[in-house]
Design an enzyme around this catalytic site. Structure first.
Site, mmCIF file in Angstrom:
data_model
loop_
_atom_site.group_PDB
_atom_site.id
_atom_site.type_symbol
_atom_site.label_atom_id
_atom_site.label_comp_id
_atom_site.label_asym_id
_atom_site.label_seq_id
_atom_site.Cartn_x
_atom_site.Cartn_y
_atom_site.Cartn_z
ATOM 1 N N GLU A 8 0.838 -1.197 0.000
ATOM 2 C CA GLU A 8 0.000 0.000 0.000
ATOM 3 C C GLU A 8 0.876 1.252 0.000
ATOM 4 O OE1 GLU A 8 -3.863 1.767 2.422
ATOM 5 O OE2 GLU A 8 -2.543 0.340 3.411
ATOM 6 N N SER A 30 0.805 6.798 9.728
ATOM 7 C CA SER A 30 1.086 8.231 9.750
ATOM 8 C C SER A 30 2.545 8.508 9.396
ATOM 9 C CB SER A 30 0.781 8.801 11.143
ATOM 10 O OG SER A 30 1.711 8.296 12.088
#
Length: 398
Positions: A242, A383
């Site tokens: 991803e 993050s």
């Protein structure tokens, strides 16, 4: 290392352009260009058209094109520029590779064709209210009872769950071991009794994400991917893929193109914005950052045989980190060009009732939702702080 495209690569790029021209529905292309939402049915049709030669990122034996990573990169870039990028949920990029890499034969035979045919829409059940940055702290439980698991818990920020037919989840199957060692990878029919999807409305007014609740949900043991309590390893592989795709070079290039197109039509103080030195300096700085990101991704592609073999590549965190920053900078440039005109969202039917002609193209007023969504780029897939930790530990050895 040679980062130049070969003659064969350029020929492939031309082939892709012809393919997109022949197989993209004009109405879908128009909506994508104008930043409008597509329906689930439109996305399904658009995806099937793009998959006519096979799933772009999959091996041939599982219904893919068998393209090299360079060809996949070219295809993605051309699809973004056309535009024709339509993907039916998270089947192709995320759960599909996990299934064909770690799943059993029955799972491959059932799920992969349904992903390739845009039959099943998959969403990702990873994050929880108390397990975002520290995903391994997840608390959704799956307790085995004979031939099924009983799942209880909650997932949050689940993208497109309101469209989904299936959700792939990380669940805790052993609470008595180190937290990373007690997690399993489970495939769940989202229409199962006990599954509740609750929408979360975002600041841009859209509904992209949802909460998903599991209350005594029965899931067949045959829906377990790989081995029980090995799900964390499968999740790391999924997240590396991803993040590898989250460099977003094609997205940022398209936003830059749109910003320059609009800047050529925008006048400030009697001078075109695109001709003003201060604006050109901003553009030049961002173009340098984007070119550096593109070269970094091409270097990663050149060194990425492990990406094809189910091995996590920590270099993907570099692409995710810089890609999210450049993507946000490109969106901010668009907002700067638009100024106040970026904020209103004017539906087509309302535009038709106005007497005055629009100063800018109709799709220009649809920048704001794109900008607000781009703010999430530094959060999803882990993050920026997490990416920095991975880079420090896995690459720099700190």
């Amino acid at each position: 290392m040679d980062l130049m495209f070969t003659e064969g690569d350029w020929a492939f790029r031309e082939e892709v352009r012809r393919f997109l021209s022949d197989n993209t529905i004009p109405e879908i292309r128009r909506k994508l260009a104008e930043g409008l939402k597509l329906s689930k049915d439109e996305i399904a049709v658009g995806t099937r058209n793009l998959y006519k030669k096979g799933v772009p990122t999959w091996p041939q034996e599982y219904g893919g094109t068998g393209w090299t990573l360079v060809q996949q990169y070219i295809f993605e870039e051309e699809v973004r520029a056309f535009p024709a990028l339509v993907k039916f949920g998270m089947g192709e990029d995320l759960v599909g590779p996990v299934i064909y890499t770690f799943g059993n034969l029955a799972q491959k035979q059932y799920y992969l064709p349904r992903i390739a045919n845009a039959t099943d829409w998959w969403c990702q059940g990873f994050s929880e209210p108390g397990a975002g940055s520290d995903l391994a702290s997840l608390k959704t439980r799956a307790v085995r009872h004979g031939d099924h698991y009983v799942v209880d818990g909650q997932k949050i920020w689940t993208s497109s769950a309101h469209y989904a037919d299936w959700i792939f989840c990380l669940v805790r199957t052993n609470p008595d071991v180190k937290k990373q060692q007690g997690i399993s990878f489970l495939l769940i029919d989202i229409k199962s009794p006990g599954v509740t999807v609750r929408p979360i409305h975002l600041i841009n007014g859209g509904h992209e994400v949802s909460e998903v609740f599991f209350d005594n949900v029965h899931v067949p043991v045959e829906n377990l991917v790989g081995e029980e309590n090995k799900g964390w390893s499968y999740a790391k592989y999924l997240l590396s893929k991803e993040r590898f795709g989250d460099a977003g070079v094609g997205i940022s290039k398209e936003r830059m193109r749109r910003a320059l197109e609009l800047a050529a039509q925008t006048y400030v103080g009697g001078e075109r914005l695109i001709d003003q030195p201060s604006f050109r300096e901003k553009v030049a700085e961002l173009e340098v950052q984007l070119k550096a990101l593109e070269i970094t991704q091409l270097r990663a592609i050149a060194n990425a045989p492990k990406q094809q073999q189910g091995v996590q590549d920590p270099a993907s965190s570099i692409l995710k980190l810089r890609g999210s920053e450049v993507e946000q900078a490109a969106a901010e440039l668009l907002m700067a060009v638009m100024g106040p005109n970026a904020l209103p969202y004017i539906p087509d039917e309302e535009l038709g009732s106005r007497n005055e002609p629009p100063i800018l193209p109709r799709w220009a007023s649809k920048i704001a939702p794109t900008y607000f969504y781009s703010r999430a780029a530094s959060i999803y897939s882990g993050s920026s702080e997490i990416q920095k930790n991975i880079i420090a530990e896995a690459i720099l050895g700190l």
